[in-house]
Design a protein around this motif. Structure first.
Motif, short mmCIF file in Angstrom:
data_model
loop_
_atom_site.label_atom_id
_atom_site.label_comp_id
_atom_site.label_asym_id
_atom_site.label_seq_id
_atom_site.Cartn_x
_atom_site.Cartn_y
_atom_site.Cartn_z
N GLY A 153 34.96 37.56 53.56
CA GLY A 153 34.07 36.88 54.59
C GLY A 153 33.94 37.49 55.82
N THR A 154 33.97 36.75 57.01
CA THR A 154 34.02 37.11 58.27
C THR A 154 35.16 36.69 58.87
N ILE A 155 35.93 37.43 59.47
CA ILE A 155 37.26 36.87 60.15
C ILE A 155 37.05 37.02 61.70
N THR A 156 37.30 35.54 62.21
CA THR A 156 37.10 35.62 63.45
C THR A 156 38.45 35.14 64.57
N PRO A 157 38.71 35.94 65.48
CA PRO A 157 39.96 35.67 66.13
C PRO A 157 40.03 34.26 66.64
N SER A 158 41.14 33.67 66.69
CA SER A 158 41.50 32.24 67.11
C SER A 158 40.71 32.05 68.46
N ASP A 159 40.54 33.04 69.65
CA ASP A 159 40.12 32.87 70.91
C ASP A 159 38.62 33.22 70.81
N GLY A 160 38.09 33.77 69.88
CA GLY A 160 36.71 33.96 69.73
C GLY A 160 36.26 35.49 70.16
N THR A 161 37.33 36.30 70.64
CA THR A 161 37.08 37.44 71.30
C THR A 161 37.72 38.68 70.51
N VAL A 162 36.93 39.72 70.41
CA VAL A 162 37.38 41.06 69.84
C VAL A 162 37.87 42.13 70.90
N THR A 163 38.97 42.50 71.22
CA THR A 163 39.34 43.34 72.15
C THR A 163 39.89 44.66 71.56
N ASN A 164 40.11 45.50 72.49
CA ASN A 164 40.85 47.07 71.89
C ASN A 164 42.13 46.55 71.50
N ALA A 165 42.90 45.74 72.25
CA ALA A 165 44.33 45.59 71.89
C ALA A 165 44.45 44.85 70.33
N LYS A 166 43.20 44.14 69.89
CA LYS A 166 43.04 43.67 68.48
C LYS A 166 42.71 44.64 67.65
N ILE A 167 42.42 45.78 67.64
CA ILE A 167 41.72 46.72 66.95
C ILE A 167 42.86 47.75 66.67
N ASP A 192 43.85 51.41 65.97
CA ASP A 192 43.56 52.69 66.26
C ASP A 192 42.61 53.42 64.98
N SER A 193 41.63 54.18 65.27
CA SER A 193 40.96 54.65 64.08
C SER A 193 40.88 54.12 63.04
N THR A 194 40.38 52.97 62.96
CA THR A 194 40.20 51.94 61.84
C THR A 194 38.32 51.63 61.70
N ILE A 195 37.67 52.09 62.74
CA ILE A 195 36.29 51.72 62.62
C ILE A 195 35.48 53.04 62.13
#
Length: 256
Positions: free
Chosen positions: A68-82, A84-87
């Motif tokens: 399914g869809t994973i949503t961070p607890s604060d509702g935002t996706v930032t560089n710090a949460k990704i 490196d080299s995964t997308i």
């Protein structure tokens, strides 16, 4: 309901303790802290689903255990949460061709590099003398061909043409052609070597030019120069006494 109060539950034999049986639900009441911070925990095949919410702190979960869809607890996706080299490129919504020859523009479109890039260079020279005694235009023998890689490309034509005149008060007129099309204007180089004298003149009477052509073609294109004897008297000559003339063609990437 029975109540069991103990300080420690340990297996009677072996190293495994089973709580409940298949189909049972084990409930941990509100306010109870289940501390497994110092333990090794084996997660089920799926731990986060589209119809459930779980808060995980400082834990790592294998990608195979997520659905399914994973949503961070604060509702935002930032560089710090990704990580490196995964997308991968396939996961980006941008349009256009995604490959090693393109880049991502600000309008979320993949495109080739912008204008000004030199894509290829072709050059040629000739030292074969050609003479004229008439005003009829003839080929100088200086020619080169190029095949543009895109219809948006421009061709920068650079010419260094030698010229001489003798036995008459004359001069040379020059044209530059792409196949059968004259470029750079009509007879762009006129009265080359005119000295108002019938004396021989072979010094400093050639010319150099640059023309930015827009052929809008991906077919092979042949560029050449032509000249005539401007007054039709005496002799006009190119590559006089085997002096060289040069032509260079540069394909320039067109602007996006």
């Amino acid at each position: 309901m029975s109540k069991l109060e103990v300080d420690t539950i340990a297996p009677q034999s072996g190293t495994t303790v089973t709580v409940g049986e298949s189909g049972d639900t084990v409930t941990i009441p509100t306010g109870v802290t289940f501390d497994a911070s110092n333990a090794t925990t084996t997660l089920p095949a799926t731990v986060v689903t589209t119809d459930g919410t779980q808060t995980l702190t400082n834990k790592s979960i294998a990608a195979t255990q997520l659905t399914g869809t994973i949503t961070p607890s604060d509702g935002t996706v930032t560089n710090a949460k990704i990580v490196d080299s995964t997308i991968e490129l396939a996961k980006l919504s941008a349009t256009g061709t995604k490959d090693a020859t393109t880049f991502l523009r600000g309008d979320n479109t993949f495109a080739e590099a912008g204008g000004g890039l030199v894509l290829q260079v072709v050059s040629a020279r000739t030292g074969t003398e050609v003479t004229s005694n008439t005003t009829t235009y003839i080929d100088t023998g200086l020619t080169a061909s190029i095949t543009p890689s895109s219809t948006s490309s421009k061709i920068l034509v650079l010419v260094q043409q030698s010229f001489a005149k003798y036995n008459g008060d004359t001069y040379g007129n020059f044209r530059v052609y792409r196949d059968s099309t004259e470029i750079g204007g009509t007879i762009p180089f006129r009265e080359v070597g005119d000295t108002d004298s019938s004396a021989k003149n072979v010094v400093g009477t050639g010319f150099s030019c640059s023309i930015l052509d827009e052929p809008s073609s991906t077919s092979s294109l042949t560029y050449k120069t032509q000249f005539n004897n401007g007054r039709g008297v005496g002799t006009a000559a190119v590559q006089y006494s085997s002096g060289n003339s040069y032509i260079t063609l540069m394909e320039i990437a067109g602007w996006l």
